[in-house]
Design an enzyme around this catalytic site. Structure first.
Site, PDB file in Angstrom:
ATOM      1  N   LYS A 179      -4.888   3.295  14.962  1.00 16.12           N
ATOM      2  CA  LYS A 179      -3.487   2.922  15.185  1.00 16.12           C
ATOM      3  C   LYS A 179      -2.681   4.141  15.605  1.00 16.12           C
ATOM      4  O   LYS A 179      -2.924   5.238  15.109  1.00 16.12           O
ATOM      5  CB  LYS A 179      -2.869   2.373  13.891  1.00 16.12           C
ATOM      6  CG  LYS A 179      -3.415   1.028  13.473  1.00 16.12           C
ATOM      7  CD  LYS A 179      -2.903   0.652  12.077  1.00 16.12           C
ATOM      8  CE  LYS A 179      -3.693  -0.520  11.535  1.00 16.12           C
ATOM      9  NZ  LYS A 179      -3.418  -0.743  10.105  1.00 16.12           N
ATOM     10  N   ALA A 212      -8.075   0.762   3.436  1.00 16.44           N
ATOM     11  CA  ALA A 212      -9.517   1.014   3.387  1.00 16.44           C
ATOM     12  C   ALA A 212     -10.046   0.970   1.953  1.00 16.44           C
ATOM     13  O   ALA A 212     -11.161   0.496   1.706  1.00 16.44           O
ATOM     14  CB  ALA A 212      -9.825   2.371   4.016  1.00 16.44           C
ATOM     15  N   THR A 221       2.140  -1.549   3.878  1.00 22.13           N
ATOM     16  CA  THR A 221       2.530  -0.145   4.023  1.00 22.13           C
ATOM     17  C   THR A 221       3.782   0.154   3.197  1.00 22.13           C
ATOM     18  O   THR A 221       3.862   1.186   2.525  1.00 22.13           O
ATOM     19  CB  THR A 221       2.773   0.187   5.507  1.00 22.13           C
ATOM     20  OG1 THR A 221       1.619  -0.186   6.248  1.00 22.13           O
ATOM     21  CG2 THR A 221       3.023   1.663   5.701  1.00 22.13           C
ATOM     22  N   LYS A 237       5.264   0.044  12.904  1.00 21.08           N
ATOM     23  CA  LYS A 237       5.522  -0.241  11.484  1.00 21.08           C
ATOM     24  C   LYS A 237       5.790   1.037  10.698  1.00 21.08           C
ATOM     25  O   LYS A 237       6.502   1.023   9.696  1.00 21.08           O
ATOM     26  CB  LYS A 237       4.360  -0.990  10.859  1.00 21.08           C
ATOM     27  CG  LYS A 237       3.056  -0.217  10.954  1.00 21.08           C
ATOM     28  CD  LYS A 237       2.134  -0.346   9.772  1.00 21.08           C
ATOM     29  CE  LYS A 237       1.115   0.787   9.863  1.00 21.08           C
ATOM     30  NZ  LYS A 237       0.130   0.844   8.831  1.00 21.08           N
TER      31      LYS A 237
END
Lengths: 333, 333
Positions: free
Chosen positions: B106, B141, B249, B192
């Site tokens: 990303k 992750a 996030t 984001k």
């Protein structure tokens, strides 16, 4: 300067009364139980629902409904959903409600499957839909009462009325957007509680943030499918009253609906969890309503269906989650 | 059974390698630094980035890039954004990359303002866009590596390729939806981080869940405005790779971007915060890129603008929040 009656002296009623008072408006707060009204009037706080937030002496706290609503520019409902109809039925016999009605109540009436603004209009036939403005969004009363920056939507079929409510409430810590989609704002506020239970179940079985985010996103997808079938606009569910409110509810340690889900995810039964709670978990009834509506309108709502199975047919929560994950591969849209 | 090279043996690379391995595929994990590859190969874990998650002996960990990619059905990038170009430039000289490229990286390339799939295609001209599939969504992750139920999107201009990636990765704890909107999925994943910084700032100055939910919702509104001007589809930003990833996030205690915002909200300067961090906060560069793009395309992005002012012009964070709340009254849509 305008004049308001706020119905319901719980956390949300007090928080909304404070927003209006701090904008220089005249506010009276109505509490149904005379002894509780007296306690709040004298102690200047509601220790059960909003401890530590002081109600200034400029806000009168009374238990007389007729006096409360007489000659106001707007009557603001911060009533629980299960008493909304009866209060407006009493009002319909008592006095003509002038001005606007601001509905801060969320939920679905289970017997009728009506939204809260529809309940108001059905309880007092003289209140037409164009006098009702729905106020909703990610707005924990504990934070609004303390002046923490909060953003909500004022929705009405009458754009003039929505803008008046916007101008009354808007301040440095309370930003109000207008919307014309009353149905979307109300369905979002009611149906989010089903997904909040799902998020709680995920927490209870020990899943993570990835899982919860997936339930939120796919939850809004199915709420949007149902809501648009019921006349709402899709975009509204991505906004403050849909996704926004869902996010705070699923993140909150205080949400009753998320809590019910978490306990069930840990293995308790619904009867057991509900039996130990003082307050009602709106989402349990919303799950039944959503299931009924999805069947009636033939809308695929996989998360709602699994929550319904877990709550009412004692399906194993982990199995329900695996069943959600292993459905046929799909495109996102 | 298919055969894969996963580039990058950090947390995300290991997590993706495990998903493939558990579906019965053959996987080799490539790590650029020989000594680190050796440590991981021998200890069967990456203690720095994914401690406690064991890499089974069926997954080989090697440092030779040519061997890694030779004859695979797909090469999966789990590389950091700032090394993506150089690795694919090396590959372009080294060997012909066969099969599909799955991009799990990303970010935005700051000098060029290119998305990651565009960086791959520009670094190795023989890789056409229809061979690239972007994998993105709310997927820490730490959770994917532990088999916590997670849901992502596989996006490609080539729907066949997206469905192949879906079938390779999908399992009981990893649900993959396909999408045709590569631009939307990549812009969501990159932008984001600007809103994650804003959410962190809100936490740092002591604001609440209402405030954070408002920043998330209004943040997606302005990201969607910019993204659609850049060719993405609006709906994608409401999905897993946009809103879904933003939610995890902003909720995460571990997000570097949210952390940078929180420290700045508490009064530290950007130089001070960045100086004390071992890893890069992608969102700081994304804020510059987003500002540049919003000016170029004349898109109103009030939250991005305030984050930019706070980070680079030392604007007071509380004042920035008040300025956001007290802009002209608006409709939600």
């Amino acid at each position: 300067m305008a004049s308001f009656a706020v119905l319901g002296a719980g956390g949300w009623g007090i928080a909304l009364a404070l927003r209006l008072e701090q904008n220089g408006h005249k506010v009276v707060l109505w509490e149904a139980f005379p002894d509780r009204a007296k306690t709040i009037r004298e102690s200047r706080e509601n220790p059960d629902f909003l401890p530590g937030v002081i109600i200034p002496p400029t806000i009168d706290v009374i238990d007389d409904l007729k006096t409360a609503i007489q000659g106001r520019d707007a009557v603001v409902s911060a009533l629980p959903s299960h008493v909304l109809r009866s209060v407006f039925e009493i009002l319909s016999k008592l006095s003509f409600v002038q001005g606007l009605i601001v509905s801060g109540t969320k939920g679905i009436e289970n017997e009728t499957l009506l939204r809260m603004s529809e309940v108001i209009a059905s309880a007092d036939k003289r209140i037409s839909a164009d006098r009702i403005v729905v106020l909703s969004g990610p707005s924990h009363a504990e934070e609004v009462g303390r002046g923490i920056p909060t953003t909500v939507v004022a929705a009405s079929s009458n754009s003039d009325a929505a803008r008046r409510v916007q101008s009354w409430f808007m301040g440095p810590a309370f930003r109000v957007y207008t919307s014309g989609d009353v149905a979307g704002v109300e369905w979002g506020g009611a149906l989010k509680n089903v997904i909040a239970i799902a998020a709680g179940i995920s927490d209870g079985v020990g899943f993570g943030d990835n899982t919860k985010a997936a339930l939120i996103i796919r939850g809004i997808v199915e709420i949007t499918r149902l809501g648009t079938a019921l006349g709402a606009k899709a975009d509204t569910f991505s906004g403050l009253s849909g996704m926004g409110d869902l996010i705070v509810t699923c993140a909150s340690r205080h949400s009753r609906n998320r809590f019910v889900g978490e306990e069930i995810g840990k293995g308790r039964t619904l009867e057991d969890v509900l039996g130990s709670m003082a307050m009602v978990a709106e989402g349990v009834r919303a799950t039944q309503a959503a299931m009924a509506l999805s069947e009636k309108h033939d809308i695929d709502m996989p998360i709602t269906r699994e929550v319904h199975e877990i709550l009412f047919n004692r399906k194993n929560p982990k199995q329900a989650m695996v069943d959600l994950m292993t459905r046929n591969p799909k495109a996102e849209g």
